[in-house]
Structures are given as C-alpha cells and as structure tokens.
Design a protein around this motif. Structure first.
Motif, PDB file in Angstrom:
ATOM      1  N   LEU A 139      67.143  67.463  23.963  1.00 46.84           N
ATOM      2  CA  LEU A 139      67.397  66.689  25.183  1.00 46.84           C
ATOM      3  C   LEU A 139      66.457  67.170  26.287  1.00 46.84           C
ATOM      4  N   PHE A 140      65.674  66.235  26.820  1.00 42.97           N
ATOM      5  CA  PHE A 140      64.670  66.556  27.828  1.00 42.97           C
ATOM      6  C   PHE A 140      64.994  65.893  29.153  1.00 42.97           C
ATOM      7  N   ARG A 141      64.582  66.548  30.224  1.00 42.87           N
ATOM      8  CA  ARG A 141      64.674  65.942  31.548  1.00 42.87           C
ATOM      9  C   ARG A 141      63.579  64.888  31.697  1.00 42.87           C
ATOM     10  N   TYR A 142      63.943  63.740  32.208  1.00 46.96           N
ATOM     11  CA  TYR A 142      62.979  62.673  32.510  1.00 46.96           C
ATOM     12  C   TYR A 142      61.887  63.201  33.436  1.00 46.96           C
ATOM     13  N   GLU A 143      62.276  64.064  34.356  1.00 47.43           N
ATOM     14  CA  GLU A 143      61.343  64.589  35.351  1.00 47.43           C
ATOM     15  C   GLU A 143      60.362  65.599  34.772  1.00 47.43           C
ATOM     16  N   ASP A 144      60.571  66.029  33.532  1.00 48.14           N
ATOM     17  CA  ASP A 144      59.660  66.982  32.888  1.00 48.14           C
ATOM     18  C   ASP A 144      58.944  66.304  31.718  1.00 48.14           C
ATOM     19  N   GLN A 145      58.119  65.316  32.054  1.00 47.70           N
ATOM     20  CA  GLN A 145      57.396  64.574  31.023  1.00 47.70           C
ATOM     21  C   GLN A 145      56.478  65.465  30.181  1.00 47.70           C
ATOM     22  N   PRO A 146      55.799  66.473  30.760  1.00 47.71           N
ATOM     23  CA  PRO A 146      54.936  67.315  29.923  1.00 47.71           C
ATOM     24  C   PRO A 146      55.674  67.988  28.771  1.00 47.71           C
ATOM     25  N   ALA A 147      56.906  68.446  29.001  1.00 46.26           N
ATOM     26  CA  ALA A 147      57.670  69.090  27.924  1.00 46.26           C
ATOM     27  C   ALA A 147      58.001  68.089  26.824  1.00 46.26           C
ATOM     28  N   LEU A 148      58.371  66.877  27.213  1.00 52.22           N
ATOM     29  CA  LEU A 148      58.665  65.829  26.231  1.00 52.22           C
ATOM     30  C   LEU A 148      57.424  65.491  25.412  1.00 52.22           C
ATOM     31  N   VAL A 149      56.300  65.332  26.087  1.00 50.63           N
ATOM     32  CA  VAL A 149      55.052  64.998  25.396  1.00 50.63           C
ATOM     33  C   VAL A 149      54.656  66.117  24.440  1.00 50.63           C
ATOM     34  N   ARG A 150      54.758  67.374  24.880  1.00 53.57           N
ATOM     35  CA  ARG A 150      54.414  68.500  24.000  1.00 53.57           C
ATOM     36  C   ARG A 150      55.268  68.490  22.737  1.00 53.57           C
ATOM     37  N   PHE A 151      56.567  68.260  22.911  1.00 53.60           N
ATOM     38  CA  PHE A 151      57.463  68.232  21.760  1.00 53.60           C
ATOM     39  C   PHE A 151      57.080  67.113  20.800  1.00 53.60           C
ATOM     40  N   LEU A 152      56.887  65.913  21.333  1.00 52.74           N
ATOM     41  CA  LEU A 152      56.577  64.762  20.475  1.00 52.74           C
ATOM     42  C   LEU A 152      55.215  64.908  19.812  1.00 52.74           C
ATOM     43  N   GLU A 153      54.223  65.396  20.535  1.00 53.10           N
ATOM     44  CA  GLU A 153      52.899  65.565  19.935  1.00 53.10           C
ATOM     45  C   GLU A 153      52.954  66.581  18.803  1.00 53.10           C
ATOM     46  N   ASP A 154      53.726  67.641  18.997  1.00 56.83           N
ATOM     47  CA  ASP A 154      53.853  68.652  17.948  1.00 56.83           C
ATOM     48  C   ASP A 154      54.620  68.106  16.745  1.00 56.83           C
ATOM     49  N   LYS A 157      52.549  65.008  15.306  1.00 52.08           N
ATOM     50  CA  LYS A 157      51.137  65.328  14.993  1.00 52.08           C
ATOM     51  C   LYS A 157      50.196  64.223  15.478  1.00 52.08           C
ATOM     52  N   THR A 158      50.380  63.832  16.730  1.00 55.25           N
ATOM     53  CA  THR A 158      49.526  62.802  17.309  1.00 55.25           C
ATOM     54  C   THR A 158      49.452  62.997  18.812  1.00 55.25           C
ATOM     55  N   GLN A 159      48.390  62.508  19.433  1.00 51.72           N
ATOM     56  CA  GLN A 159      48.284  62.559  20.885  1.00 51.72           C
ATOM     57  C   GLN A 159      49.045  61.385  21.482  1.00 51.72           C
ATOM     58  N   ILE A 160      49.692  61.625  22.608  1.00 51.46           N
ATOM     59  CA  ILE A 160      50.553  60.609  23.209  1.00 51.46           C
ATOM     60  C   ILE A 160      50.211  60.431  24.681  1.00 51.46           C
ATOM     61  N   THR A 161      50.116  59.182  25.098  1.00 58.13           N
ATOM     62  CA  THR A 161      49.976  58.825  26.505  1.00 58.13           C
ATOM     63  C   THR A 161      50.997  57.750  26.825  1.00 58.13           C
ATOM     64  N   PHE A 162      51.796  57.997  27.846  1.00 60.72           N
ATOM     65  CA  PHE A 162      52.782  57.013  28.271  1.00 60.72           C
ATOM     66  C   PHE A 162      52.215  56.206  29.431  1.00 60.72           C
ATOM     67  N   ASP A 163      52.195  54.884  29.282  1.00 64.87           N
ATOM     68  CA  ASP A 163      51.832  54.003  30.386  1.00 64.87           C
ATOM     69  C   ASP A 163      53.109  53.604  31.118  1.00 64.87           C
ATOM     70  N   ARG A 164      52.991  53.372  32.392  1.00 62.24           N
ATOM     71  CA  ARG A 164      54.160  52.957  33.165  1.00 62.24           C
ATOM     72  C   ARG A 164      54.461  51.494  32.842  1.00 62.24           C
ATOM     73  N   THR A 165      55.661  51.232  32.318  1.00 62.49           N
ATOM     74  CA  THR A 165      56.059  49.862  31.992  1.00 62.49           C
ATOM     75  C   THR A 165      57.486  49.628  32.464  1.00 62.49           C
ATOM     76  N   ASN A 166      57.805  48.380  32.749  1.00 64.56           N
ATOM     77  CA  ASN A 166      59.165  47.976  33.108  1.00 64.56           C
ATOM     78  C   ASN A 166      59.718  48.748  34.312  1.00 64.56           C
ATOM     79  N   GLU A 167      58.832  49.098  35.237  1.00 63.18           N
ATOM     80  CA  GLU A 167      59.268  49.855  36.406  1.00 63.18           C
ATOM     81  C   GLU A 167      59.952  48.955  37.426  1.00 63.18           C
TER      82      GLU A 167
END
Length: 198
Positions: A139-154, A157-167
């Motif tokens: 469970l990750f904090r929305y406000e800590d996107q770098p931690a979420l990205v690090r977890f998912l990339e690890d 095994k892929t690089q991830i970039t989130f674009d802002r959508t549905n804001e």
C-alpha cells in the motif's frame, strides 16, 4: 483492476488515486485489464476476496497472488471527489457539487446518512482486510509517486512514466477548522490508515 499474472500481482484501483494514469501506463503489460463496469474496475478488497481470489485459486490453482493499492491523503481525496462532481456533465443531478462549498461537501460526507453528492465511499473501507487474512500487501501513498514507481519498475522489470489523465479541474479548496475537526473525529479510520503508511 490490473492483473499481472507472471509477476503474481493484482493492482486494486482505489477511486481518485491516479488509477486511470496507472492503467494507461501499464495495461499493455497486464494479463487482465478490468476497466468496466466501475464496480469491478474499482473492486475493493472485500470484492476481490469474494470473487477474484477464489477464481485465481480454484480455476488457476494459484494461491500466491499479492495485492497492490494506492491511498490518498483523506482531505485531498475528498477534494478530488468534490472537484470531479463540479463538472458540467453532472449539472442538475443529485450528485453535483456545483453550488456547494467544500465545507458543505465535507460536512455532508461526515453524516451517517450521506446525500448522493457526498456518497463517495471510504478508502479505509475499500482497503479493509478480510477475516480470512486477505489484505493489501503493498500500500503506497498517492503523494509518494516515486516509491510506487520504484516498486512497479522493480516488480514488472520495465520503465514506467505516468501521464496525468482524468484530472479534475484545479481550484482552491478551503476547509474550516470546525469541519476538519469533525471529519477527523467522525472518519478517524481514514487518517489512522493513511498516517500508518511510511
């Protein structure tokens, strides 16, 4: 909801936590993408436990799936709902917040019998562990996107970039101390869970 079968990971989509952006970035990597209806796209832990976990275990003989979710700071989360429900497509409906202040919206949210415009659920209830031990493993904090990205990339095994959508439209939100105190008192489980995340 996204299911990454090889990686044994299920992403549970808590509404208003950037799930559309996450799904846009990762759906091509997922084995299953559940984007409709909303009741399944945003299946909480209890619904995952009742329907999806048994399917994975009984039909696929898989008992080691882990779950992942994101939680947003509770006032910010309500702010996102408030702004979303100000959109023109809800004009004239009982779910519109167009003519309400943020204070009025949050005050209505704290009631036992919520009016339709404030009936937006609960992150704590969405994420609540089940008696059989089914819970959110990561469970990750929305406000800590770098931690979420690090977890998912690890994990994926892929690089991830989130674009802002549905804001929701940006706007200043002011919450009075009186209403915030009431929110923190009546909805303490939301704040306790969020504060427990490191």
């Amino acid at each position: 909801m996204l299911v990454f079968w090889k990686e044994k990971l299920v992403f549970l989509s808590v509404p208003k936590t950037g799930t559309t952006a996450i799904e846009a970035a990762l759906s091509h990597r997922a084995s299953m993408v559940i984007s409709d209806p909303p009741e399944l796209k945003h299946a909480p832990v209890y619904r995952y436990n009742r329907f999806f976990r048994p399917m994975f275990e009984k039909a696929c003989n898989e008992t080691s799936m882990e779950t992942l979710a994101v939680m947003r700071e509770p006032i910010s989360w309500l702010g996102s709902w408030y702004r979303y429900r100000k959109r023109d497509f809800l004009d004239g409906t009982n779910r519109s917040t167009k003519n309400l202040s943020f204070d009025e919206f949050v005050d209505a949210y704290t009631r036992g019998d919520k009016p339709p415009f404030a009936n937006v659920g609960s992150q704590a209830k969405f994420l609540e562990p089940r008696p059989n031990g089914t819970k959110v493993d990561h469970l990750f904090r929305y406000e800590d996107q770098p931690a979420l990205v690090r977890f998912l990339e690890d994990r994926l095994k892929t690089q991830i970039t989130f674009d802002r959508t549905n804001e929701s439209p940006a706007m200043p939100l002011t919450l009075s101390a009186k209403v915030e105190d009431k929110l923190r008192r009546k909805c303490s489980a939301e704040f306790e869970l969020y504060d427990s995340l490191s």
